[in-house]
Design a protein around this motif. Structure first.
Motif, mmCIF file in Angstrom:
data_model
loop_
_atom_site.group_PDB
_atom_site.id
_atom_site.type_symbol
_atom_site.label_atom_id
_atom_site.label_comp_id
_atom_site.label_asym_id
_atom_site.label_seq_id
_atom_site.Cartn_x
_atom_site.Cartn_y
_atom_site.Cartn_z
ATOM 1 N N LYS A 48 0.829 -1.202 0.000
ATOM 2 C CA LYS A 48 0.000 0.000 0.000
ATOM 3 C C LYS A 48 0.869 1.260 0.000
ATOM 4 C CE LYS A 48 -3.661 2.301 2.618
ATOM 5 N NZ LYS A 48 -4.530 2.233 3.836
ATOM 6 N N ALA A 49 1.934 1.230 0.800
ATOM 7 C CA ALA A 49 2.827 2.389 0.894
ATOM 8 C C ALA A 49 3.546 2.642 -0.425
ATOM 9 C CB ALA A 49 3.841 2.173 2.011
ATOM 10 N N MET A 50 3.994 1.597 -1.079
ATOM 11 C CA MET A 50 4.709 1.765 -2.345
ATOM 12 C C MET A 50 3.783 2.244 -3.452
ATOM 13 S SD MET A 50 7.473 -1.385 -2.444
ATOM 14 C CE MET A 50 6.265 -2.692 -2.218
ATOM 15 N N ASN A 59 12.377 -2.806 -5.701
ATOM 16 C CA ASN A 59 13.399 -3.401 -4.825
ATOM 17 C C ASN A 59 13.997 -2.338 -3.899
ATOM 18 O OD1 ASN A 59 13.198 -6.053 -5.802
ATOM 19 N ND2 ASN A 59 14.625 -5.642 -7.474
ATOM 20 N N TRP A 60 14.328 -1.179 -4.476
ATOM 21 C CA TRP A 60 14.842 -0.085 -3.648
ATOM 22 C C TRP A 60 13.800 0.333 -2.615
ATOM 23 C CZ3 TRP A 60 19.431 2.627 -3.269
ATOM 24 C CH2 TRP A 60 20.412 2.373 -4.237
ATOM 25 N N MET A 61 12.552 0.452 -3.042
ATOM 26 C CA MET A 61 11.506 0.905 -2.131
ATOM 27 C C MET A 61 11.342 -0.051 -0.944
ATOM 28 S SD MET A 61 8.756 2.058 -5.049
ATOM 29 C CE MET A 61 7.565 2.964 -4.056
ATOM 30 N N LYS A 62 11.310 -1.337 -1.220
ATOM 31 C CA LYS A 62 11.174 -2.323 -0.135
ATOM 32 C C LYS A 62 12.366 -2.263 0.813
ATOM 33 C CE LYS A 62 8.329 -5.652 -2.666
ATOM 34 N NZ LYS A 62 8.274 -7.009 -3.296
ATOM 35 N N GLU A 106 22.806 -0.833 -4.768
ATOM 36 C CA GLU A 106 22.215 -0.521 -3.477
ATOM 37 C C GLU A 106 23.248 -0.403 -2.359
ATOM 38 O OE1 GLU A 106 18.783 -2.956 -2.687
ATOM 39 O OE2 GLU A 106 17.992 -2.611 -4.695
ATOM 40 N N ASN A 107 24.512 -0.441 -2.697
ATOM 41 C CA ASN A 107 25.562 -0.043 -1.760
ATOM 42 C C ASN A 107 25.802 1.461 -1.818
ATOM 43 O OD1 ASN A 107 26.138 -2.616 -0.755
ATOM 44 N ND2 ASN A 107 27.571 -3.054 -2.423
ATOM 45 N N CYS A 108 25.025 2.129 -2.662
ATOM 46 C CA CYS A 108 25.148 3.577 -2.869
ATOM 47 C C CYS A 108 26.501 3.965 -3.443
ATOM 48 C CB CYS A 108 24.860 4.340 -1.566
ATOM 49 S SG CYS A 108 23.159 4.134 -0.992
ATOM 50 N N ILE A 112 13.083 5.649 -5.157
ATOM 51 C CA ILE A 112 11.928 5.461 -4.277
ATOM 52 C C ILE A 112 10.843 6.511 -4.490
ATOM 53 C CG2 ILE A 112 13.366 4.350 -2.528
ATOM 54 C CD1 ILE A 112 12.884 6.928 -0.804
ATOM 55 N N CYS A 113 11.170 7.618 -5.143
ATOM 56 C CA CYS A 113 10.208 8.705 -5.327
ATOM 57 C C CYS A 113 9.828 8.956 -6.771
ATOM 58 C CB CYS A 113 10.773 10.006 -4.749
ATOM 59 S SG CYS A 113 11.077 9.967 -2.976
ATOM 60 N N GLY A 114 10.587 8.427 -7.719
ATOM 61 C CA GLY A 114 10.351 8.770 -9.104
ATOM 62 C C GLY A 114 10.587 10.248 -9.328
#
Length: 540
Positions: A75-77, A91-94, A335-337, A356-358
């Motif tokens: 729901k949040a995503m 994947n990033w969002m989760k 995802e290690n930035c 995560i925000c587009g």
């Protein structure tokens, strides 16, 4: 933990460490703590004072804190994917949701004073900036991190193998510093172009310029035209509170549509010809109490002027927050930035938040979650990377890679009427007007970009080479470069998506369902990233 080796010669302090973190806001402090947790020696440098500088420290902020159940996370995503133009990555969002949940509970363990709700449960979906950042500074110190306040970074150090440190200045004394490090985390925040929005005076895009000089890419820079509603007499930008506002013309009549989701555009159009007034007259007594408790600093300027914002009309304006509330920034390759440059990592507002925000975000919430999550990942990865280098890091022959001439002197002055002041004002004149940056067309963007290119050419030729305020020189260069990446990307995205609004391309176009990369210094380049998979709800 071994002590840092310090050398002081000819007015310059030279230090060796494992990880250097540039920036002392939420992402920088989480990065420093997590790098130290890996056993790395860490130095954190902040342009201001770690714990009080930046956009979070003086403000209350919501947090994208969601219980880790599949239903609630889904729901949040899904709730804001359409608003962001479907440029997010699930994947990033989760992972951000999970890491934020963990980090919020870590704050609880450290003693953050979460308030209790009516049922006696801790309310963990918001943080008060002063309490939050005071605690983070304390934890940074407890982790053994060495903190250098008022020590802005001016350039990265690098060799053919990648980034190996940075150099800067101690603002209080003018003494230069040089830190040789196995890895560097850029967590210096976004760019608000000295718009005077609360807490953003240190956020001038410095990290973007540092990264680009090293060869890193940027992404999402077209999503950089965030404007926040603020009282005309205040720097506090708490747009969420205006959900309970009615907006008025000078004659007292209501401005229709100003309180809607597209309200900022309506307000911006009106401000081009006349003043706009607001009154928080939709808030009942209970809501008024909650507002004062949740955002106490919002009401300080009102109380000083004896204005009751719930009953009195007050003038409002729009303050540019640029990439601080936009989503663009340094591009991350995993995802290690990590950036594409070995040894260089980015986090928080300095890094792109598109994952995560587009193409859209607001204040707090996702931004706060991204800061603590990306900061943690960048710190952990940087610590591991630096420790693998071991003693080899100290033997590297790294040199400064600044592209803008910097004087050897030092001064705090930036007098009105000086060449430096004129350059800064010229850049602001291109990015602040809503008729250029909010209501975008190719014609206005191209014209503005041509003027910005000329400013950059003058900077590269040494226009400010004799200016003794080296920090302000770099800020002017960073703001100029940031504006050029913004507008180059905005021209390339020939559609309306997220916060990027094109008057000449008013619809979202499925053929632009990809992120846009940019970079370069003298010659700006722009290119599409790999196409994104089609998602439910995307126009075909």
């Amino acid at each position: 933990m071994s002590k840092h080796l310090e050398l002081q010669q000819k007015g310059e302090r030279e230090v060796e460490t494992d990880v250097l973190v540039i920036g002392g806001g939420p992402s920088g402090t989480w990065a420093a703590i997590n790098a130290a947790s890996k056993g790395a020696r860490v130095i954190l440098v902040d342009k201001g004072y770690c714990g009080t500088s930046g956009a979070t420290a003086p403000s209350g902020t919501g947090v994208w804190y969601v219980n880790p159940t599949p239903e609630e996370q889904e729901k949040a995503m899904k709730s804001r994917e359409a608003l962001g133009g479907y440029l997010q990555d699930r994947n990033w969002m989760k992972n951000v949701l999970n890491r934020t949940y963990s980090n919020i509970h870590q704050l609880d363990t450290w003693g953050y004073p979460f308030p209790l709700d009516d049922n006696g449960y801790k309310h963990r979906r918001s943080l008060q900036g002063p309490d939050y950042m005071r605690l983070m500074r304390k934890q940074v110190k407890k982790a053994g991190v060495k903190v250098w306040d008022h020590s802005p970074a001016l350039e990265l150090l690098a060799d053919e193998y990648g980034v190996g440190g940075a150099a800067g200045v101690f603002s209080e004394t003018g003494e230069r510093w040089k830190v040789k490090a196995g890895a560097v985390v850029i967590a210096s925040g976004g760019c608000a172009f000295l718009s005077r929005a609360l807490g953003t005076n240190v956020l001038t895009g410095d990290g973007y310029l540092l990264a680009a000089e090293a060869g890193a890419n940027l992404s999402g820079m077209e999503f950089s035209n965030a404007y926040a509603i603020a009282p005309a007499f205040s720097s506090v930008t708490k747009t969420a509170l205006y959900t309970w506002a009615t907006f008025y013309y000078q004659d007292g009549s209501v401005i229709e549509g100003a309180g809607s989701q597209r309200g900022r555009s309506v307000i911006a159009k009106t401000l081009q010809t006349q003043p706009v007034y607001a009154r928080l007259d939709k808030a009942d007594e209970e809501m008024q109490k909650w507002m004062r408790k949740a955002q106490p600093n919002f009401f300080v300027p009102f109380d000083r002027l004896s204005i009751n914002p719930f009953t009195d009309r007050f003038p409002v304006t729009l303050r540019l927050e640029g990439t601080v509330r936009g989503t663009g920034g340094i591009h991350l390759i995993n995802e290690n930035c990590e950036t594409k440059v070995p040894g260089l990592y980015a986090a928080g507002d300095a890094a792109t938040r598109e994952f995560i925000c587009g193409g859209f975000t607001g204040g707090g919430s996702h931004n706060a979650a991204w800061a603590m999550s990306s900061g943690s990942w960048a710190g952990e990865a940087a610590g591991e990377y630096a420790l693998k280098l071991g003693s080899n890091a100290a033997k590297r022959n790294v040199n400064g890679i600044s592209t803008t001439p910097i004087a050897a002197g030092w001064s705090k002055s930036n007098k009105k009427g000086s060449v430096l002041y004129e350059v800064t004002e010229s850049v602001k004149a291109e990015v602040t007007p809503t008729e250029i940056n909010l209501f975008r067309t190719e014609k206005t963007l191209q014209s503005s970009l041509q003027r910005l290119d000329l400013i950059w050419e003058e900077l590269r030729l040494g226009l400010l080479a004799n200016e003794p305020n080296v920090v302000r020189v770099r800020e002017a260069a960073a703001m100029t470069a940031t504006a050029r990446w913004m507008y180059s990307s905005a021209i390339e995205r020939r559609e309306t998506r997220g916060m990027h609004k094109r008057l000449d391309y008013k619809e979202q176009d499925s053929s632009f369902h990809y992120r846009i990369l940019t970079g370069g210094l003298d010659e700006i380049w722009v290119k599409p990233d790999k196409p994104l998979p089609q998602q439910e709800g995307v126009r075909r």
